[in-house]
Design an enzyme around this catalytic site. Structure first.
Site, short mmCIF file in Angstrom:
data_model
loop_
_atom_site.label_atom_id
_atom_site.label_comp_id
_atom_site.label_asym_id
_atom_site.label_seq_id
_atom_site.Cartn_x
_atom_site.Cartn_y
_atom_site.Cartn_z
N HIS A 29 0.91 -1.21 0.12
CA HIS A 29 -0.15 -0.02 0.12
C HIS A 29 0.90 1.27 0.20
O HIS A 29 0.61 2.25 -0.86
CB HIS A 29 -1.00 0.15 1.15
CG HIS A 29 -1.93 1.09 1.24
ND1 HIS A 29 -3.24 0.90 0.91
CD2 HIS A 29 -1.64 2.43 1.84
CE1 HIS A 29 -3.79 2.18 1.19
NE2 HIS A 29 -2.79 3.20 1.67
N GLU A 30 1.87 1.29 0.89
CA GLU A 30 2.63 2.55 0.98
C GLU A 30 3.72 2.76 -0.02
O GLU A 30 3.95 3.66 -0.68
CB GLU A 30 3.42 2.51 2.35
CG GLU A 30 2.46 2.53 3.49
CD GLU A 30 1.54 3.76 3.48
OE1 GLU A 30 1.72 5.00 3.16
OE2 GLU A 30 0.20 3.47 4.25
N HIS A 33 1.76 4.17 -3.14
CA HIS A 33 1.81 5.84 -2.88
C HIS A 33 2.93 6.41 -3.11
O HIS A 33 3.17 7.48 -4.16
CB HIS A 33 1.30 6.25 -1.32
CG HIS A 33 -0.03 5.90 -0.97
ND1 HIS A 33 -0.95 6.44 -1.69
CD2 HIS A 33 -0.28 5.41 0.14
CE1 HIS A 33 -2.19 6.24 -1.06
NE2 HIS A 33 -1.81 5.53 0.12
#
Length: 230
Positions: A29-30, A33
């Protein structure tokens, strides 16, 4: 043992697999980003070493622990400077959406792999059924967690990705009004965490919805693997 079980949301027998799923899911997820922020011209995350799949730079111990105990948590947020984007709002939306969408994609790919393992008798045919059970528990945890994170992060409350998307879509006057309420978000999450009645109508339905999506993914995955024959 009963005391420990009363602390954690998940069964202690599943906890190691769930923890591994948390680490993988938060990291993906990170990373998503950070990758797209850097791709669109903001080097902030890259300079901080966040454009990587190394869990050590993404995992927040408290956020991980709260996910295991309370049912929701967080990783270390990726810093993004939208002023570095050539089209701040559009690229900001893509960067914000990249995290939840990466979880959705990971859930789908894992479901497809699971369907193939079943279809081609890899898991059922294993001599060591304890290993097969461990693989099943891990896959199940990874799929359900990623679907939950996809749904949860699209909630339009700060600091979740859904809020950042709404913030980038909204006109400037509306954005200014929204920013006035950001300071209250921590209290909302605390209420959800400590009051069971609030959890029952906020967080728990998200897990149910994740299960519904899981079933749909599984049905589609079995259809796809069925095209390859026995």
């Amino acid at each position: 043992m009963d005391f420990l079980q009363s602390i954690f949301r998940v069964n202690l027998n599943v906890l190691p697999f769930y923890l591994l799923a948390v680490i993988i899911s938060f990291t993906v997820h990170e990373f998503a980003h950070a990758y797209y922020a850097n791709k669109f011209g903001d080097p902030t995350a890259k300079l901080l070493g966040r454009v990587t799949l190394n869990p050590a730079v993404h995992i927040d111990l408290l956020g991980t622990l709260l996910l295991l105990i309370g049912g929701f948590g967080w990783a270390k947020p990726v810093p993004v400077n939208r002023d570095n984007f050539s089209r701040p709002r559009l690229m900001g939306i893509i960067v914000s959406a990249a995290g939840p969408l990466s979880n959705l994609l990971l859930a789908f790919v894992t479901t497809l792999i699971y369907a193939m393992l079943l279809h081609f008798q890899v898991l059922p045919g294993m001599e060591n059924q304890r290993v097969a059970q461990a693989i099943y528990l891990f896959i199940n945890a990874l799929i359900n967690l990623n679907l939950f994170l996809f749904i949860f992060n699209l909630i339009p409350l700060p600091p979740l990705d859904g809020y950042r998307i709404v913030e980038d879509v909204a006109p400037t006057p509306v954005r200014r009004k929204l920013q006035q309420f950001e300071q209250w978000s921590i209290f909302i999450f605390l209420l959800i965490l400590v009051i069971p009645q609030v959890r029952a109508v906020t967080i728990e339905p998200l897990y149910t919805l994740a299960q519904v999506i899981y079933i749909q993914f599984l049905q589609f995955s079995f259809y796809i693997t069925g095209l390859f024959g026995a």
